[in-house]
Design an enzyme around this catalytic site. Structure first.
Site, PDB file in Angstrom:
ATOM      1  N   CYS A   1     -36.377 -42.598  12.247  1.00  0.00           N
ATOM      2  CA  CYS A   1     -37.726 -43.161  12.046  1.00  0.00           C
ATOM      3  C   CYS A   1     -37.706 -44.650  11.731  1.00  0.00           C
ATOM      4  CB  CYS A   1     -38.442 -42.433  10.918  1.00  0.00           C
ATOM      5  SG  CYS A   1     -38.627 -40.681  11.209  1.00  0.00           S
TER       6      CYS A   1
ATOM      7  N   HIS B   1     -44.657 -46.040   7.302  1.00  0.00           N
ATOM      8  CA  HIS B   1     -44.270 -44.978   8.241  1.00  0.00           C
ATOM      9  C   HIS B   1     -45.217 -43.797   8.057  1.00  0.00           C
ATOM     10  CE1 HIS B   1     -42.028 -42.215  10.577  1.00  0.00           C
ATOM     11  NE2 HIS B   1     -41.556 -41.526   9.556  1.00  0.00           N
TER      12      HIS B   1
ATOM     13  N   ASN C   1     -46.000 -37.329  12.751  1.00  0.00           N
ATOM     14  CA  ASN C   1     -44.852 -38.232  12.561  1.00  0.00           C
ATOM     15  C   ASN C   1     -44.213 -38.483  13.930  1.00  0.00           C
ATOM     16  OD1 ASN C   1     -42.418 -39.450  11.982  1.00  0.00           O
ATOM     17  ND2 ASN C   1     -41.847 -38.021  10.349  1.00  0.00           N
TER      18      ASN C   1
HETATM   19  O1  UT7 Z   1     -39.929 -39.216   8.820  1.00  0.00           O
HETATM   20  C1  UT7 Z   1     -39.371 -38.981   7.568  1.00  0.00           C
HETATM   21  C2  UT7 Z   1     -39.000 -37.583   7.436  1.00  0.00           C
HETATM   22  N1  UT7 Z   1     -39.945 -36.628   7.012  1.00  0.00           N
HETATM   23  C3  UT7 Z   1     -40.694 -36.643   5.896  1.00  0.00           C
HETATM   24  O2  UT7 Z   1     -40.892 -37.654   5.265  1.00  0.00           O
HETATM   25  C4  UT7 Z   1     -41.269 -35.335   5.436  1.00  0.00           C
HETATM   26  C5  UT7 Z   1     -41.052 -35.164   3.953  1.00  0.00           C
HETATM   27  N2  UT7 Z   1     -41.490 -33.848   3.423  1.00  0.00           N
HETATM   28  C6  UT7 Z   1     -42.747 -33.396   3.484  1.00  0.00           C
HETATM   29  O3  UT7 Z   1     -43.624 -34.029   4.018  1.00  0.00           O
HETATM   30  C7  UT7 Z   1     -43.064 -32.083   2.775  1.00  0.00           C
HETATM   31  O4  UT7 Z   1     -41.972 -31.704   1.977  1.00  0.00           O
HETATM   32  C8  UT7 Z   1     -43.420 -30.942   3.769  1.00  0.00           C
HETATM   33  C9  UT7 Z   1     -44.797 -31.189   4.377  1.00  0.00           C
HETATM   34  C10 UT7 Z   1     -42.365 -30.832   4.854  1.00  0.00           C
HETATM   35  C11 UT7 Z   1     -43.491 -29.600   3.021  1.00  0.00           C
HETATM   36  O5  UT7 Z   1     -44.433 -29.648   1.961  1.00  0.00           O
HETATM   37  P1  UT7 Z   1     -44.042 -29.069   0.521  1.00  0.00           P
HETATM   38  O6  UT7 Z   1     -45.234 -29.215  -0.319  1.00  0.00           O
HETATM   39  O7  UT7 Z   1     -42.783 -29.784   0.095  1.00  0.00           O
HETATM   40  O8  UT7 Z   1     -43.789 -27.528   0.829  1.00  0.00           O
HETATM   41  P2  UT7 Z   1     -42.461 -26.655   0.666  1.00  0.00           P
HETATM   42  O9  UT7 Z   1     -41.476 -27.023   1.734  1.00  0.00           O
HETATM   43  O10 UT7 Z   1     -41.983 -26.708  -0.731  1.00  0.00           O
HETATM   44  O11 UT7 Z   1     -43.014 -25.207   0.983  1.00  0.00           O
HETATM   45  C12 UT7 Z   1     -43.998 -24.595   0.135  1.00  0.00           C
HETATM   46  C13 UT7 Z   1     -44.350 -23.241   0.711  1.00  0.00           C
HETATM   47  C14 UT7 Z   1     -43.151 -22.374   1.033  1.00  0.00           C
HETATM   48  O12 UT7 Z   1     -43.502 -21.029   0.753  1.00  0.00           O
HETATM   49  P3  UT7 Z   1     -43.045 -20.324  -0.630  1.00  0.00           P
HETATM   50  O13 UT7 Z   1     -41.540 -20.438  -0.634  1.00  0.00           O
HETATM   51  O14 UT7 Z   1     -43.693 -21.138  -1.706  1.00  0.00           O
HETATM   52  O15 UT7 Z   1     -43.573 -18.933  -0.463  1.00  0.00           O
HETATM   53  C15 UT7 Z   1     -42.977 -22.529   2.523  1.00  0.00           C
HETATM   54  O16 UT7 Z   1     -42.367 -21.401   3.123  1.00  0.00           O
HETATM   55  O17 UT7 Z   1     -45.059 -23.415   1.962  1.00  0.00           O
HETATM   56  C16 UT7 Z   1     -44.406 -22.634   2.973  1.00  0.00           C
HETATM   57  N3  UT7 Z   1     -44.565 -23.356   4.227  1.00  0.00           N
HETATM   58  C17 UT7 Z   1     -45.597 -23.181   5.068  1.00  0.00           C
HETATM   59  N4  UT7 Z   1     -46.648 -22.344   5.004  1.00  0.00           N
HETATM   60  C18 UT7 Z   1     -47.550 -22.421   6.015  1.00  0.00           C
HETATM   61  C19 UT7 Z   1     -43.745 -24.329   4.755  1.00  0.00           C
HETATM   62  N5  UT7 Z   1     -44.258 -24.756   5.907  1.00  0.00           N
HETATM   63  C20 UT7 Z   1     -45.401 -24.062   6.131  1.00  0.00           C
HETATM   64  C21 UT7 Z   1     -46.367 -24.076   7.142  1.00  0.00           C
HETATM   65  N6  UT7 Z   1     -47.418 -23.242   7.050  1.00  0.00           N
HETATM   66  N7  UT7 Z   1     -46.287 -24.910   8.207  1.00  0.00           N
END
Ligand code: UT7
Length: 328
Positions: free
Chosen positions: A114, A255, A285
């Site tokens: 990125c 970004h 992204n």
């Molecule tokens: O370009 C640079 C690289 N990328 C980034 O900068 C991305 C950085 N990270 C993020 O933006 C966030 O961490 C995410 C958007 C990827 C994830 O958000 P989060 O608030 O950190 O969620 P999480 O990964 O901790 O997941 C929370 C819950 C999980 O369920 P449980 O374990 O709490 O039951 C996941 O399984 O949300 C679940 N989950 C989803 N549910 C519905 C993860 N993805 C999804 C989804 N739809 N798409």
């Protein structure tokens, strides 16, 4: 002290096909509510499978060259920032040069995920310092849809495809100057955002089944924390070394990975919301293309005016990060 590169033209491109959250929730178990709440993303653009990013890059490049008001033959150097090249070989910068009808030019791919555009700006400074007669075309394009695992809901909802481009020269009357650019990296954190398959560290042979290691894998929470911390730090550092404060910046273009990351970085730096540009809601992204596309779209929206100071900040796989200051 090197002469600051002069910005002559910018261009951008997104494919026509829109993939919105409703359509995504028919592919993988997710919902519009989850995606918009956690990321702010409502839709993203997807390139037709198998097209290759150079076709997007060519449109963005032609727009930048036209905006610069120069003949395409005056381009001497092409830097192509991407982590999704059309092929392992030839370099996609060469493919792009051919699409633009150029031969005999310097071509190089820059893979810094990125952060590719900001690294590309840094390289542009060096090229123009070494070769003041050069005209540099810096293009950033990524086809993230080609390396997304559409069965992994924690990553596939985040990304989109796009290209952005800019033309720089060492002097002359352009649209602004690149005042400064600053980049950094930490390879120890590379495994937190990883696309392994296809590289030489993964053994594979004809007939092998393509497994999940061929696609993006990410520890979202960890990446999130580092992204906020690094973008805040490199923004402060570049302002400080240029004797500027937050109040001197007219527009902040970070970004576009996640609206929550953008808001956290903007508020830690002390920017009012109206000074922070966001198009992540409709683009997702787009990796290296994110910042040049955002700048292009901000200008199309009439938000870029002469005299403005624009701050860019990026973060991506590697980990890599960086910032840049544009004086219009
Ligand atoms: O370009 C640079 C690289 N990328 C980034 O900068 C991305 C950085 N990270 C993020 O933006 C966030 O961490 C995410 C958007 C990827 C994830 O958000 P989060 O608030 O950190 O969620 P999480 O990964 O901790 O997941 C929370 C819950 C999980 O369920 P449980 O374990 O709490 O039951 C996941 O399984 O949300 C679940 N989950 C989803 N549910 C519905 C993860 N993805 C999804 C989804 N739809 N798409």
């Amino acid at each position: 002290m090197i002469n600051a590169p002069v910005l002559f033209g910018v261009g951008g491109y997104v494919p026509d096909a829109v993939l919105d959250n409703e359509a995504l929730s028919r592919i993988v178990e997710t919902s519009d509510e989850w995606i918009t709440t956690r990321t702010g993303i409502r839709e993203r653009r997807i390139l037709a499978p198998g097209s290759g990013g150079a076709c997007m890059a060519a449109v963005a490049a032609r727009r930048a060259i036209e905006d610069a008001g120069i003949p395409p033959e005056s381009i001497t150097h092409i830097l192509y920032a991407t982590c999704t090249p059309d092929a392992m070989c030839p370099p996609t910068s060469c493919t792009l040069a051919d699409k633009l009808g150029l031969s005999g030019v310097f071509t190089a791919d820059v893979n810094v995920a990125c952060s590719g555009y900001i690294y590309g700006l840094t390289l542009t400074r060096g090229l123009l310092a070494a070769e003041p007669e050069a005209t540099v075309l810096l293009v950033a394009a990524d086809v993230m849809s080609s390396r997304v695992n559409w069965q992994d809901r924690s990553t596939c909802v985040l990304f989109g495809d796009a290209a952005g481009a800019a033309v720089f020269r060492a002097g002359g009357k352009g649209k602004g100057i690149l005042k400064d650019a600053l980049v950094s990296s930490n390879g120890a954190l590379g495994p937190l955002l990883h696309v392994g398959g296809g590289g030489s560290a993964t053994e594979f042979k004809p007939g092998d089944v393509i497994g999940p290691e061929f696609f993006i894998r990410m520890e979202g929470r960890e990446v999130y924390k580092h992204a906020v911390r690094c973008m805040v730090k490199c923004s402060r550092d570049i302002l400080e070394r240029n004797g500027l404060g937050i109040e001197d910046v007219d527009l902040f273009i970070p970004h576009q990975a996640n609206l929550r990351i953008i808001e956290a970085v903007g508020s830690k730096l002390g920017f009012p919301a109206e000074k922070v540009f966001c198009n992540v809601q409709i683009r997702g992204n787009t990796s290296a293309a994110s910042i040049p596309l955002a700048f292009y779209e901000a200008r199309e929206a009439g938000l870029i005016r002469p005299g403005m100071t624009v701050l860019f900040a990026t973060f991506g796989g590697g980990f890599t990060w960086g910032s840049a200051l544009l004086q219009l």
